[in-house]
Design a protein around this motif. Structure first.
Motif, PDB file in Angstrom:
ATOM      1  N   GLY A 130     -38.594 -41.002  39.024  1.00 39.74           N
ATOM      2  CA  GLY A 130     -39.432 -40.097  39.525  1.00 39.74           C
ATOM      3  C   GLY A 130     -39.895 -40.010  40.913  1.00 39.74           C
ATOM      4  O   GLY A 130     -40.779 -41.051  41.031  1.00 39.74           O
ATOM      5  N   SER A 147     -37.496 -33.119  44.863  1.00 36.42           N
ATOM      6  CA  SER A 147     -38.097 -33.691  43.460  1.00 36.42           C
ATOM      7  C   SER A 147     -36.773 -34.353  43.039  1.00 36.42           C
ATOM      8  O   SER A 147     -35.702 -33.898  42.978  1.00 36.42           O
ATOM      9  CB  SER A 147     -38.644 -32.590  42.572  1.00 36.42           C
ATOM     10  OG  SER A 147     -38.570 -33.225  41.426  1.00 36.42           O
ATOM     11  N   PHE A 206     -37.515 -35.660  39.862  1.00 31.29           N
ATOM     12  CA  PHE A 206     -37.880 -35.629  38.482  1.00 31.29           C
ATOM     13  C   PHE A 206     -36.869 -34.982  37.608  1.00 31.29           C
ATOM     14  O   PHE A 206     -36.225 -34.001  38.252  1.00 31.29           O
ATOM     15  CB  PHE A 206     -39.140 -35.036  38.501  1.00 31.29           C
ATOM     16  CG  PHE A 206     -40.232 -35.920  38.753  1.00 31.29           C
ATOM     17  CD1 PHE A 206     -40.831 -36.994  37.805  1.00 31.29           C
ATOM     18  CD2 PHE A 206     -40.797 -35.715  40.071  1.00 31.29           C
ATOM     19  CE1 PHE A 206     -41.683 -37.727  38.481  1.00 31.29           C
ATOM     20  CE2 PHE A 206     -41.931 -36.771  40.438  1.00 31.29           C
ATOM     21  CZ  PHE A 206     -42.448 -37.563  39.739  1.00 31.29           C
ATOM     22  N   ASP A 207     -36.716 -35.494  36.481  1.00 28.34           N
ATOM     23  CA  ASP A 207     -35.714 -34.639  35.571  1.00 28.34           C
ATOM     24  C   ASP A 207     -36.286 -33.559  34.688  1.00 28.34           C
ATOM     25  O   ASP A 207     -35.844 -32.826  33.709  1.00 28.34           O
ATOM     26  CB  ASP A 207     -35.196 -35.659  34.539  1.00 28.34           C
ATOM     27  CG  ASP A 207     -34.457 -36.994  35.105  1.00 28.34           C
ATOM     28  OD1 ASP A 207     -33.714 -36.303  36.160  1.00 28.34           O
ATOM     29  OD2 ASP A 207     -34.276 -37.951  34.601  1.00 28.34           O
ATOM     30  N   ARG A 208     -37.413 -32.825  35.335  1.00 28.34           N
ATOM     31  CA  ARG A 208     -37.833 -31.797  34.731  1.00 28.34           C
ATOM     32  C   ARG A 208     -38.984 -30.951  35.732  1.00 28.34           C
ATOM     33  O   ARG A 208     -39.125 -31.691  36.936  1.00 28.34           O
ATOM     34  CB  ARG A 208     -39.076 -32.421  33.552  1.00 28.34           C
ATOM     35  CG  ARG A 208     -39.931 -33.363  34.024  1.00 28.34           C
ATOM     36  CD  ARG A 208     -41.053 -33.632  33.137  1.00 28.34           C
ATOM     37  NE  ARG A 208     -42.188 -34.526  33.492  1.00 28.34           N
ATOM     38  CZ  ARG A 208     -43.471 -34.480  33.009  1.00 28.34           C
ATOM     39  NH1 ARG A 208     -43.470 -33.582  31.953  1.00 28.34           N
ATOM     40  NH2 ARG A 208     -44.373 -35.189  33.403  1.00 28.34           N
ATOM     41  N   PRO A 209     -39.486 -29.877  35.419  1.00 31.85           N
ATOM     42  CA  PRO A 209     -40.214 -29.215  36.542  1.00 31.85           C
ATOM     43  C   PRO A 209     -41.504 -30.061  36.682  1.00 31.85           C
ATOM     44  O   PRO A 209     -42.117 -30.514  35.697  1.00 31.85           O
ATOM     45  CB  PRO A 209     -40.500 -27.686  35.682  1.00 31.85           C
ATOM     46  CG  PRO A 209     -39.474 -27.726  34.982  1.00 31.85           C
ATOM     47  CD  PRO A 209     -39.163 -29.199  34.379  1.00 31.85           C
ATOM     48  N   ASP A 236     -38.446 -27.396  40.187  1.00 31.33           N
ATOM     49  CA  ASP A 236     -37.824 -27.697  39.005  1.00 31.33           C
ATOM     50  C   ASP A 236     -37.172 -29.013  39.012  1.00 31.33           C
ATOM     51  O   ASP A 236     -37.210 -29.606  40.017  1.00 31.33           O
ATOM     52  CB  ASP A 236     -36.465 -26.389  38.774  1.00 31.33           C
ATOM     53  CG  ASP A 236     -37.095 -24.841  38.718  1.00 31.33           C
ATOM     54  OD1 ASP A 236     -38.130 -24.985  38.094  1.00 31.33           O
ATOM     55  OD2 ASP A 236     -36.455 -24.199  39.169  1.00 31.33           O
ATOM     56  N   ALA A 237     -36.553 -29.351  37.944  1.00 24.53           N
ATOM     57  CA  ALA A 237     -35.857 -30.584  37.807  1.00 24.53           C
ATOM     58  C   ALA A 237     -34.851 -30.839  39.122  1.00 24.53           C
ATOM     59  O   ALA A 237     -33.983 -30.093  39.396  1.00 24.53           O
ATOM     60  CB  ALA A 237     -35.241 -30.979  36.512  1.00 24.53           C
ATOM     61  N   ASN A 238     -35.011 -32.001  39.639  1.00 25.31           N
ATOM     62  CA  ASN A 238     -34.201 -32.451  40.790  1.00 25.31           C
ATOM     63  C   ASN A 238     -33.964 -31.092  41.634  1.00 25.31           C
ATOM     64  O   ASN A 238     -32.935 -30.737  42.096  1.00 25.31           O
ATOM     65  CB  ASN A 238     -32.724 -32.646  40.098  1.00 25.31           C
ATOM     66  CG  ASN A 238     -32.735 -34.134  39.558  1.00 25.31           C
ATOM     67  OD1 ASN A 238     -33.239 -35.093  39.891  1.00 25.31           O
ATOM     68  ND2 ASN A 238     -32.218 -33.901  38.144  1.00 25.31           N
ATOM     69  N   ASP A 239     -34.913 -30.530  42.210  1.00 28.45           N
ATOM     70  CA  ASP A 239     -35.062 -29.485  43.031  1.00 28.45           C
ATOM     71  C   ASP A 239     -35.652 -29.660  44.346  1.00 28.45           C
ATOM     72  O   ASP A 239     -36.086 -30.792  44.478  1.00 28.45           O
ATOM     73  CB  ASP A 239     -35.938 -28.314  42.305  1.00 28.45           C
ATOM     74  CG  ASP A 239     -35.889 -27.004  43.001  1.00 28.45           C
ATOM     75  OD1 ASP A 239     -34.759 -26.612  43.789  1.00 28.45           O
ATOM     76  OD2 ASP A 239     -36.575 -26.245  42.878  1.00 28.45           O
TER      77      ASP A 239
END
Lengths: 294, 623
Positions: free
Chosen positions: B222, B249, B251-254, B276-279
């Motif tokens: 993260g 990001s 992160f695997d989630r928003p 968003d995840a990996n955005d």
């Protein structure tokens, strides 16, 4: 302890106290002083013996002759002052350590002398080592105690211990019989028997006080050592171990018991005391034993 | 030499004296030696069983001593310990991602990596050789192969994270070269593996007999990162600027976050964002108006149950070019309409001169020269703005005739001069008819094609002309007039190269420096300083820290900003090294073990027994 301090007022008071105690202990505090067992021209009847030609006819008990038709002489105890000889060991072994046996011996002799003087006995002090190292002539009366103090103060260490040599000289010099109080550690390489026998054979009444130092029996040295005899100077290489110390104590006990056995068998009063014991306690022990005052 | 000999002699003498003292027996006075002799005689006679047993014990002690010495000489070890000489090469990753705090038992990934390296160093035996190498996007061998691991402890402690990417291939190639032809090679890569996927490690030959281990550190992925941050001033209005920010990001989630903008250390703005995840979130923020030159963008995670474990890339830095007032010379005999708007603008430094006091040399030092109804010899440099220039030798345009009441009907709206203004219905008394030439652009003209506002592009300057006397029109009364003046001045300085580029860490930057010095001083963001060379008017600076760098020469001082700006490095998810045809161990089996030097204990036991023997002998317990 310095010599001056030893014989101060406090000590004198203590001597007086001991004297009073001794009188209580000694049965029959009669004014008559001690008599010797010498049979002579005294007043008190002692014994009979058969008449021999040349005896004084005035002493023949005619009453007995009337009954038995045999001539017997009445023997009387000769009344004379008791002579007390203090034979004190001044060999170097008495001076080892601090406090040492010599200091103790001086106080013991001073105490006994005082009591003797107070009893109107004649007190003489003769220091010895391998010979006699001086002499305090017999004195009587309580006032003489200071003379005794001075004599004790001025005494010097002597030579090696030789009871035999010293007592042989003593008996030849002192014809007056009496009590011979021997205060010593009895560390005589040639043995104690010869000296004590001299006293006995010459009709002295020996009283033996063996002094020893408790520290001698439990020394704090161990390991490889050279032991030097303080009198002879002989050196012995020794590895001192705890086991050896036990053996040494056993040897000392054996030596002391030998002395005690000798005395007991010969009806000699014997006292053994460590110098760590208070001297007045020893004095009282001597009185209780009944050997000094009668 | 003589000192050593003297010391040696003293020691020898002291030892001899002590030895003689030891031999000399202590003398003790006893009162009656015959008693002791009696004891000694009895002792000599005693030869019992216990005595023999004690001698036996003494013999046994000696045998045991010999055994212990032999044991110590053999240097025994437990089976779990590797005692044969190894060549261990420790590769410790110090790239930016190693600053991630997703570890337990340490401060960050590098701390854990150091701990692992230290554990390995603790197992180094006398026959092992070990080499320590720090790597990030560069390679830094900290030692050759050495036998003494303790010398590596300080260099290992000194390793710190640098804000650069990672070059695995370079590190592995170096390691392979170092371990070639070495016996029992052990290559130990201590790294989080961040960025491994993006790097192609091909044709890697480790050689025979070399064991490769990858000890992976790190647990989480993260992370929010500012991967781009740029800022520039508006050309037209240099008080304002616009921002460009990109936040990535992994992160695997928003997640929700906030971008904070700092100017010279002061928080000036916050901008909430959602990712968003990996955005990746990127956006321009126009018309930012704050004072200050050093800008900093920070991204802060607002989602409470998420954790950003890599703080190093949460900040990015940018510099605004310094604002400089435009110097304007107005050559006029007096024109309040003209001077008023100029004096009200704080970005302008206006100097008014009359024609008598005017000289081209003096005007050459100004950015813009405005000629109001005069046309003397123009300066060699700087923009020129003419209002109703009279005919003459130096008039830029030749006047053919005068036209009364022209009406502006045509304007070139896309021209910078026409920005935000309208010239419709401007009443003009009379205007000059100019003869145009190549390079002229008609910005405004009448319906009949009479050029009323002309811009000319000369080789190294721009010239703008107004073909009428503004006092003989109602233009000064209109809002458009001050705006036009500003447009004209901005038009002259349109080419000002005011965008300051941001540098990327881990690279060598060439910073233009107008200096004669061969070296300049650089002050790094952490306050440390260094001297760097200057080649061809450019200072060569290598930066491993994010932040502002101050480069100073005797003539000029410059500040540059540096950011990590590395997408791969910001993807901090730990990854495992995988190579074709090379088996890679992931653990420390048969590598980290407690080294027991048993010989030391054996020697200590020997010492202890010697003491016991000495003591018992001295006490005559065993004699």
């Amino acid at each position: 302890m310095a010599a001056e301090e030893q014989f101060d007022d406090a000590f004198l008071k203590k001597l007086e106290y001991l004297y009073i105690i001794s009188k209580k202990i000694a049965s029959g505090a009669i004014r008559a002083k001690r008599k010797t067992k010498i049979v002579g021209s005294g007043l008190e009847f002692a014994d009979y013996r058969e008449y021999s030609p040349g005896d004084d006819l005035r002493n023949i008990d005619w009453r007995v002759f009337a009954r038995t038709e045999k001539l017997f002489l009445k023997l009387f105890e000769e009344e004379e002052d008791l002579y007390i000889y203090f034979l004190v060991d001044t060999s170097p072994s008495m001076f080892l350590g601090d406090p040492n046996k010599w200091e103790y011996a001086k106080r013991l002799i001073a105490s006994l002398s005082y009591i003797g003087l107070a009893n109107l006995d004649r007190v003489s002090i003769i220091p010895f080592s391998s010979k006699l190292d001086g002499r305090l002539p017999p004195s009587r009366g309580r006032a003489q105690i200071f003379k005794i103090f001075d004599f004790l103060r001025e005494m010097e260490p002597g030579d090696t211990t030789s009871l035999g040599e010293a007592f042989r000289t003593f008996v030849t010099q002192n014809k007056r019989r009496g009590m011979a109080v021997v205060v010593s550690d009895f560390y005589d390489p040639s043995g104690f028997e010869e000296g004590l026998n001299y006293l006995r054979y010459h009709k002295f009444e020996p009283l033996v006080v063996q002094l020893y130092d408790q520290r001698e029996l439990n020394p704090n040295f161990r390991g490889d050592l050279q032991l030097v005899d303080c009198e002879t100077g002989s050196i012995a290489d020794v590895t001192v171990t705890s086991a050896m110390m036990k053996e040494y104590v056993a040897a000392f006990e054996k030596f002391s018991e030998g002395l005690e056995e000798y005395c007991t068998k010969r009806q000699i009063l014997y006292f053994r005391t460590p110098i760590q014991l208070e001297f007045d306690e020893l004095v009282l022990t001597i009185f209780r034993a009944g050997g000094f005052l009668k | 030499m003589s000192t050593i000999l003297t010391l040696g002699g003293l020691v020898l003498a002291a030892v001899t004296v002590l030895y003689i003292m030891k031999l000399r027996k202590r003398r003790i006075q006893v009162p009656f030696s015959p008693l002791w002799k009696q004891v000694l005689t009895e002792k000599k006679q005693s030869s019992d069983f216990w005595k023999r047993l004690r001698r036996l014990f003494s013999w046994f002690v000696h045998v045991l001593l010999a055994c212990l010495l032999a044991f110590a000489l053999a240097d025994p070890h437990f089976e779990t310990e590797v005692v044969q000489g190894r060549h261990i090469l420790l590769l410790v990753d110090s790239s930016a991602s190693m600053a991630s705090t997703d570890v337990s038992g340490g401060v960050d990934r590098l701390d854990i990596a150091k701990q692992k390296a230290r554990e390995i160093l603790d197992t180094i035996g006398p026959e092992d050789r070990v080499m320590l190498v720090e790597f990030n996007n560069q390679l830094r061998p900290l030692s050759p192969f050495v036998a003494e691991a303790s010398v590596l402890e300080q260099p290992l402690r000194d390793i710190s994270v640098v804000a650069t990417g990672t070059s695995y291939s370079e590190a592995l190639r170096f390691a392979a070269d170092s371990l070639r032809d070495k016996e029992r090679g052990e290559l130990i890569l201590i790294s989080d593996g961040s960025g491994l996927k993006a790097e192609s490690i091909e044709g890697f030959d480790l050689g025979d007999g070399v064991t490769l281990r990858h000890l992976k550190v790190g647990e989480a992925s993260g992370n929010l990162a500012v991967t781009a941050f740029n800022v520039r001033r508006y050309l037209a209005n240099k008080l304002d600027y616009e921002l460009f920010v990109r936040v990535t990001s992994s992160f695997d989630r928003p997640v929700n976050a906030e971008i904070e903008i700092y100017a010279d250390g002061r928080l000036v703005d916050t901008k909430p964002i959602q990712l968003d995840a990996n955005d990746a979130y990127q956006r321009f923020y126009p018309s930012q108006a704050v004072s200050g030159e050093r800008l900093e963008a920070r991204v802060r995670l607002k989602t409470t149950d998420a954790r950003d474990v890599f703080p190093l890339d949460d900040r990015a830095y940018a510099l605004l070019p310094p604002t400089r007032k435009t110097t304007v010379m107005v050559v006029t005999e007096g024109n309040l309409y003209l001077e008023g708007p100029l004096l009200l603008n704080p970005n302008l430094d206006v100097t008014r001169v009359t024609l008598e006091n005017y000289s081209p040399e003096k005007a050459a030092s100004f950015d813009v020269t405005i000629f109001d109804r005069v046309a003397p010899k123009p300066p060699a440099t700087g923009g020129l703005l003419y209002f109703g220039p009279p005919a003459g030798e130096f008039t830029p345009w030749e006047t053919t005739k005068q036209v009364p009441d022209p009406i502006i009907t045509r304007t070139k709206k896309s021209h910078p001069l026409m920005r935000w203004i309208s010239l419709a219905d401007v009443n003009i008394g009379v205007a000059d008819q100019w003869k145009l030439r190549g390079g002229d652009t008609v910005v405004a003209s009448s319906a009949l094609g009479l050029p009323l506002l002309v811009a000319r592009q000369e080789e190294d300057r721009k010239v703008v002309g107004v073909a009428f006397d503004v006092r003989n029109s109602d233009l000064p009364l209109r809002v458009a007039f001050p705006v036009f003046l500003l447009n004209a001045i901005d038009f002259f300085s349109l080419d000002d190269p005011s965008l300051v580029e941001t540098n990327q860490t881990g690279k060598t930057w060439s910073v233009p420096m107008k200096t004669e010095s061969a070296r300049v001083d650089v002050t790094y963001p952490d306050g440390s300083t260094a001297s760097v060379p200057v080649y061809d008017g450019r200072a060569v600076v290598y930066g491993e820290q994010t932040g502002f760098y101050r480069i100073a020469s005797p003539e000029v001082t410059k500040t540059v900003a540096a950011n990590l700006a590395d997408n791969q490095e910001s993807k901090i998810a730990p990854e495992e090294l995988n190579l074709d045809k090379v088996e890679i161990k992931r653990d420390t089996s048969a590598l980290i073990f407690d080294r027991h030097d048993l010989w030391i204990w054996a020697l200590l036991a020997v010492l202890l027994m010697l003491m016991i023997e000495w003591w018992t002998y001295n006490r005559r317990l065993t004699v």
